[in-house]
Design a protein around this motif. Structure first.
Motif, mmCIF file in Angstrom:
data_model
loop_
_atom_site.group_PDB
_atom_site.id
_atom_site.type_symbol
_atom_site.label_atom_id
_atom_site.label_comp_id
_atom_site.label_asym_id
_atom_site.label_seq_id
_atom_site.Cartn_x
_atom_site.Cartn_y
_atom_site.Cartn_z
ATOM 1 N N ILE A 192 0.828 -1.202 0.000
ATOM 2 C CA ILE A 192 0.000 0.000 0.000
ATOM 3 C C ILE A 192 0.865 1.256 0.000
ATOM 4 N N TYR A 193 1.999 1.207 0.691
ATOM 5 C CA TYR A 193 2.893 2.373 0.713
ATOM 6 C C TYR A 193 3.435 2.664 -0.686
ATOM 7 N N HIS A 194 3.665 1.590 -1.458
ATOM 8 C CA HIS A 194 4.106 1.777 -2.848
ATOM 9 C C HIS A 194 3.061 2.569 -3.631
ATOM 10 N N HIS A 195 1.788 2.198 -3.487
ATOM 11 C CA HIS A 195 0.730 2.905 -4.210
ATOM 12 C C HIS A 195 0.523 4.319 -3.679
ATOM 13 N N TYR A 196 0.777 4.515 -2.384
ATOM 14 C CA TYR A 196 0.699 5.855 -1.815
ATOM 15 C C TYR A 196 1.758 6.756 -2.447
ATOM 16 N N LEU A 197 2.975 6.235 -2.608
ATOM 17 C CA LEU A 197 4.037 7.016 -3.240
ATOM 18 C C LEU A 197 3.706 7.313 -4.699
ATOM 19 N N ASP A 198 3.142 6.322 -5.394
ATOM 20 C CA ASP A 198 2.758 6.530 -6.796
ATOM 21 C C ASP A 198 1.703 7.619 -6.920
ATOM 22 N N LYS A 199 0.714 7.564 -6.032
ATOM 23 C CA LYS A 199 -0.363 8.567 -6.074
ATOM 24 C C LYS A 199 0.175 9.959 -5.752
ATOM 25 N N THR A 200 1.073 10.031 -4.769
ATOM 26 C CA THR A 200 1.668 11.316 -4.406
ATOM 27 C C THR A 200 2.463 11.895 -5.577
ATOM 28 N N LYS A 201 3.249 11.033 -6.237
ATOM 29 C CA LYS A 201 4.026 11.470 -7.385
ATOM 30 C C LYS A 201 3.128 11.939 -8.521
ATOM 31 N N PHE A 202 2.038 11.198 -8.750
ATOM 32 C CA PHE A 202 1.094 11.553 -9.806
ATOM 33 C C PHE A 202 0.435 12.899 -9.518
ATOM 34 N N ASP A 203 0.058 13.138 -8.254
ATOM 35 C CA ASP A 203 -0.574 14.403 -7.880
ATOM 36 C C ASP A 203 0.385 15.573 -8.065
ATOM 37 N N ILE A 204 1.655 15.365 -7.700
ATOM 38 C CA ILE A 204 2.651 16.426 -7.850
ATOM 39 C C ILE A 204 2.865 16.763 -9.316
ATOM 40 N N GLU A 205 2.943 15.718 -10.166
ATOM 41 C CA GLU A 205 3.128 15.954 -11.601
ATOM 42 C C GLU A 205 1.939 16.703 -12.195
ATOM 43 N N ASN A 206 0.719 16.333 -11.774
ATOM 44 C CA ASN A 206 -0.473 17.034 -12.266
ATOM 45 C C ASN A 206 -0.490 18.490 -11.816
ATOM 46 N N ARG A 207 -0.067 18.715 -10.567
ATOM 47 C CA ARG A 207 -0.042 20.075 -10.038
ATOM 48 C C ARG A 207 0.958 20.935 -10.813
ATOM 49 N N ASN A 208 2.120 20.359 -11.094
ATOM 50 C CA ASN A 208 3.134 21.101 -11.843
ATOM 51 C C ASN A 208 2.671 21.394 -13.267
ATOM 52 N N THR A 209 1.987 20.394 -13.863
ATOM 53 C CA THR A 209 1.469 20.597 -15.222
ATOM 54 C C THR A 209 0.432 21.712 -15.277
ATOM 55 N N ASN A 210 -0.457 21.726 -14.268
ATOM 56 C CA ASN A 210 -1.475 22.759 -14.215
ATOM 57 C C ASN A 210 -0.872 24.137 -14.013
ATOM 58 N N GLN A 211 0.183 24.197 -13.208
ATOM 59 C CA GLN A 211 0.844 25.485 -12.987
ATOM 60 C C GLN A 211 1.494 26.005 -14.260
ATOM 61 N N VAL A 212 2.096 25.077 -15.021
ATOM 62 C CA VAL A 212 2.715 25.475 -16.285
ATOM 63 C C VAL A 212 1.651 25.942 -17.268
#
Length: 338
Positions: A318-338
């Motif tokens: 589950i921690y693996h999927h938590y890290l994946d979700k966190t990484k995905f959210d950060i990438e989406n946030r950065n994309t939206n900011q750009v």
């Protein structure tokens, strides 16, 4: 419905259904196909929710159960395949629950997470991170330890019910069922990504209901073809808790499995399919604890260590999927900011 309620439905529904299934066998139930049949036959209680969501989707022009690029025959084949796998997987789980103590059965069942990761590597392009590898190793060791548990139980209790042969059969059946469950979860994710190509509430409900219809038909045929149907009347009359309790037990098993399905559907819709899959097997370590309380099963050193390793494996997964979700959210946030 919020995520905490759906998490509770998943954990409580699966734990209660497993314990009720063991109660059915402990008090005089003998039909393995009936044990599988009741896991699917309760799907009609999902139909009102499905009907309401379909009306809303029709109003918003979003209701379309198949994609234009996907033929009806392929979708039907997908539902039939998932239904057949689910039916036989649940049949083998019923065999495992019949032959093994519920605590041992639950810990062995946790290996489905390892098989899910294995099949996801090929079907869903899942990458094996250190946390996934750690989870696979721990869950494998956890199941292997229970082989020694089986040997000990056989030496202590020489009765027919606890014979080495039946213990081994139960172990093998539960492992086969865990392989089937891992494959089923991966194929379901594959169906969403490659066949249905979207994950709306209606599509998720389509998969669950149509798969349940197929599985119900398969297990119903198995119940008749095996001849177990002929013994149900006698089984009910000799049930230790009485005829009414016999019927209520089967009804509650069907309802609790559907409560689990509702929680799982909600998590698939609100979070992701993989998260719902991981959470579904998180209930397995809860069952041995409840088995000690309600069935007075012993929790010796080997079984306790095996359960701890299984929980550790779940946490790592589950921690693996938590890290994946966190990484995905950060990438989406950065994309939206750009």
């Amino acid at each position: 419905m919020g995520e905490p309620q759906e998490v509770q439905l998943c954990l409580k529904g699966q734990s209660a259904a497993t314990l009720l299934g063991k109660l059915y066998y402990d008090k005089g139930g003998n039909s393995k196909w009936m044990g599988a049949f009741v896991q699917f036959v309760g799907f009609p209680i999902l139909l009102p929710c499905y009907y309401i969501s379909s009306l809303k989707s029709t109003t918003t022009n979003n209701f379309n159960w198949k994609q234009p690029s996907t033929s009806t025959s392929i979708i039907v084949l997908m539902y039939v395949t998932l239904g057949f796998i689910a039916a036989f997987e649940c049949y083998f789980f019923s065999l495992g629950l019949w032959y093994l103590p519920v605590s041992t059965y639950a810990i062995i069942s946790s290996s489905q997470l390892a098989f899910n990761a294995f099949f996801s590597f090929f079907l869903n392009s899942m990458k094996f991170s250190p946390y996934i590898i750690n989870s696979l190793v721990l869950l494998t060791i956890s199941s292997i330890l229970l082989i020694f548990q089986t040997e000990i139980e056989t030496e202590v209790d020489h009765s027919i019910e606890s014979s080495k042969k039946k213990q081994v059969i139960g172990f093998i059946c539960t492992i086969i069922a865990s392989i089937g469950e891992g494959l089923l979860l991966s194929l379901t994710q594959f169906a969403f990504e490659k066949v249905l190509k979207r994950e709306t509430f209606n599509v998720v409900m389509d998969v669950i209901i149509y798969q349940s219809i197929v599985a119900t038909c398969v297990t119903f045929i198995g119940l008749f073809a095996s001849g177990e149907w002929n013994g149900l009347q006698n089984e009910m009359e000799k049930y230790e808790m009485g005829k009414t309790s016999y019927v209520l037990n089967l009804v509650f098993i069907a309802v609790t499995w559907q409560l689990y399905s509702i929680g799982s559907v909600g998590l698939i819709f609100e979070v992701s399919s993989l998260f719902a899959d991981a959470l579904s097997v998180l209930a397995e370590p809860i069952v041995p604890i409840l088995a000690v309380i309600f069935f007075h099963e012993t929790m010796n050193g080997i079984k306790a260590i095996s359960m701890v390793l299984a929980i550790w494996g779940f946490t790592s997964y589950i921690y693996h999927h938590y890290l994946d979700k966190t990484k995905f959210d950060i990438e989406n946030r950065n994309t939206n900011q750009v």
